[in-house]
Design a protein around this motif. Structure first.
Motif, PDB file in Angstrom:
ATOM      1  N   PRO A  43       0.815  -1.225   0.000  1.00 23.85           N
ATOM      2  CA  PRO A  43       0.000   0.000   0.000  1.00 23.85           C
ATOM      3  C   PRO A  43       0.847   1.274   0.000  1.00 23.85           C
ATOM      4  O   PRO A  43       0.394   2.317  -0.491  1.00 23.85           O
ATOM      5  N   GLN A  85      -1.285   3.538  -4.454  1.00 24.52           N
ATOM      6  CA  GLN A  85      -2.690   3.586  -4.058  1.00 24.52           C
ATOM      7  C   GLN A  85      -3.512   2.484  -4.726  1.00 24.52           C
ATOM      8  O   GLN A  85      -4.585   2.130  -4.240  1.00 24.52           O
ATOM      9  N   GLY A 139      -4.530  -0.757  -2.380  1.00 23.37           N
ATOM     10  CA  GLY A 139      -5.677  -0.636  -1.473  1.00 23.37           C
ATOM     11  C   GLY A 139      -6.987  -0.463  -2.223  1.00 23.37           C
ATOM     12  O   GLY A 139      -8.029  -0.984  -1.811  1.00 23.37           O
ATOM     13  N   GLU A 147      -9.289  -4.228   9.573  1.00 22.66           N
ATOM     14  CA  GLU A 147      -7.941  -4.463   9.060  1.00 22.66           C
ATOM     15  C   GLU A 147      -7.057  -4.912  10.223  1.00 22.66           C
ATOM     16  O   GLU A 147      -7.123  -4.369  11.326  1.00 22.66           O
ATOM     17  N   LEU A 151      -3.570   1.646   3.342  1.00 22.46           N
ATOM     18  CA  LEU A 151      -4.434   0.686   2.633  1.00 22.46           C
ATOM     19  C   LEU A 151      -5.898   1.008   2.915  1.00 22.46           C
ATOM     20  O   LEU A 151      -6.720   1.085   2.004  1.00 22.46           O
ATOM     21  N   MET A 152      -6.230   1.225   4.188  1.00 24.31           N
ATOM     22  CA  MET A 152      -7.627   1.492   4.551  1.00 24.31           C
ATOM     23  C   MET A 152      -8.101   2.802   3.921  1.00 24.31           C
ATOM     24  O   MET A 152      -9.222   2.881   3.413  1.00 24.31           O
ATOM     25  N   ASP A 182      -7.074   4.149   1.108  1.00 22.23           N
ATOM     26  CA  ASP A 182      -7.273   3.922  -0.332  1.00 22.23           C
ATOM     27  C   ASP A 182      -8.524   3.078  -0.579  1.00 22.23           C
ATOM     28  O   ASP A 182      -9.284   3.335  -1.517  1.00 22.23           O
ATOM     29  N   LEU A 183      -8.717   2.071   0.275  1.00 21.37           N
ATOM     30  CA  LEU A 183      -9.907   1.209   0.179  1.00 21.37           C
ATOM     31  C   LEU A 183     -11.182   2.046   0.352  1.00 21.37           C
ATOM     32  O   LEU A 183     -12.148   1.894  -0.393  1.00 21.37           O
ATOM     33  N   ASN A 242      -2.646  -7.139   5.327  1.00 23.59           N
ATOM     34  CA  ASN A 242      -1.466  -7.165   4.456  1.00 23.59           C
ATOM     35  C   ASN A 242      -0.215  -7.122   5.324  1.00 23.59           C
ATOM     36  O   ASN A 242      -0.062  -6.204   6.135  1.00 23.59           O
TER      37      ASN A 242
END
Ligand code: SAH
Length: 355
Positions: A51, A55, A58, A82, A90-91, A93-94, A151
């Protein structure tokens, strides 16, 4: 007092310690632990992760999870969790990628399982618009549908190391030699938990055992089996490892795991077989173990990279192309990293993990 002093005192008092106890102290000692005391990620830190590279990682994991949520009838409310969120990248971007999924944000309750107070602080900043809650363990997650990503979490869990000796095993231990930390071996003894490794090893082979991985996976899988949901577990490793995979990284360079305790990241390859079997025991289905590069290509990373590349040129374009390559190419992270999906037996497997 340093972590080295603490470890030496502990060994003098209790005798040599397992690699797992050593890893646990190095990574998570409340006062001196590597993760507890710092943000180790990124160019200034010791290692980087998918991540942090782009970007796109994620975003695509988020879309896979959100599609699984839609496929299961969009249950509400649900836990979006997560494990070991690092910097919260990551979160973030998710969450950005799933904004347009009708109902997803309204129904989600974000839970982050994070042991490091330092990293909880970084995550709080990255996710300040989303009011996440923090948990110490997976067992504290609510009993409701669970959609989860992890991850490079399982590789940070402590492992024990054993060397085959006839039908028994000697455990690698860390003791003191002339005042310095040094590896030694316990006398050989039977190890019922390693019975399945008598089939694929010979005398002198080293195998690793991550005792924390199965109960964590079972706890996730039990929620998914009972209430619905899905998990995406990404890490480096394989179905079953053979040999010494304990690795220390400091300033992006390999280091001696005993040289600078608490100052280097310590990880080991993940045995996905153990995770899959734990999930199965808890009533969950699991997907084929899929190389990260294949997973990301199936989810459309190349189209996403083209879209992001459109307005770019020069160094920015080069770095996007390099990031795409790094995440997917078999000689970079594409093959070393694997993805395992968990889902309820009556549901469809997660997008990207279905051959
Ligand atoms: N997932 C992030 C960070 C990976 S580093 C990324 O991909 O960038 C490992 C993460 O797991 C860190 O956030 C670390 O603090 C956390 N962690 C390690 N062991 C843990 C444990 N036993 N319980 C909870 N969190 C843990």
């Amino acid at each position: 007092m340093s972590l080295g002093d603490h470890l030496a005192a502990r060994i003098r008092a209790d005798g040599p310690m397992s690699v797992a106890d050593y890893m646990a102290d190095c990574l998570l000692h409340p006062q001196f632990g590597y993760y507890t005391t710092r943000d180790p990620l990124g160019a200034q830190g010791d290692f980087t992760t998918a991540p942090e590279i782009s970007q796109m990682f994620g975003e695509l994991l988020g879309l896979s999870l959100a599609q699984a949520w839609l496929d299961q009838g969009a249950p509400a409310p649900f836990t979006l969790a997560e494990l070991g969120p690092g910097r919260g990248t990551l979160m973030a971007d998710l969450l950005r990628a799933t904004r347009g999924v009708p109902g997803f944000h309204a129904a989600m309750q974000i839970h982050l399982v994070e042991a490091s107070p330092a990293l909880r602080g970084v995550q709080a900043k990255a996710l300040e618009d989303h009011a996440p809650r923090w948990q110490d363990s997976v067992g504290a997650l609510p009993d409701q549908p669970l959609f989860l990503v992890a991850n490079e979490f399982f590789d940070a869990l402590p492992i024990r190391q054993f060397i085959r000796a006839g039908d028994g095993w000697s455990e690698k231990r860390i003791g003191l030699q002339d005042g310095a930390l040094a590896f030694g071996l316990s006398p050989a003894a039977p190890q019922p938990v390693l019975a399945h490794r008598l089939e694929d090893t010979k005398n002198g082979d080293l195998v690793e055992l991550c005792e924390a991985a199965a109960p964590i996976t079972q706890s996730i899988a039990a929620r998914i089996a009972a209430h619905g949901g899905a998990a995406l577990i990404v890490d480096y490793g394989d179905w079953r490892a053979l040999g010494d995979t304990l690795q220390a990284l400091r300033a992006h360079e390999p280091a001696d795991p005993l040289q600078t305790p608490g100052e280097a990241d310590l990880t080991a390859h993940v045995d996905f077989e153990a995770l899959a079997m734990a999930a199965k025991t808890a009533g969950c289905a699991f997907t084929p173990l899929t190389p990260q590069g294949v997973f990301l290509e199936r989810l459309g990373i190349t189209d996403r990279a083209r879209a992001l590349a459109a307005p770019l040129q020069g160094a920015a374009l080069d770095s996007l192309i390099a990031a795409h390559r790094r995440l997917t190419h078999p000689e970079e992270m594409g093959n070393l990293f694997k993805v395992l999906g968990l889902y309820p037996p009556q549901a469809a497997p997660l997008p990207g993990l279905n051959p």
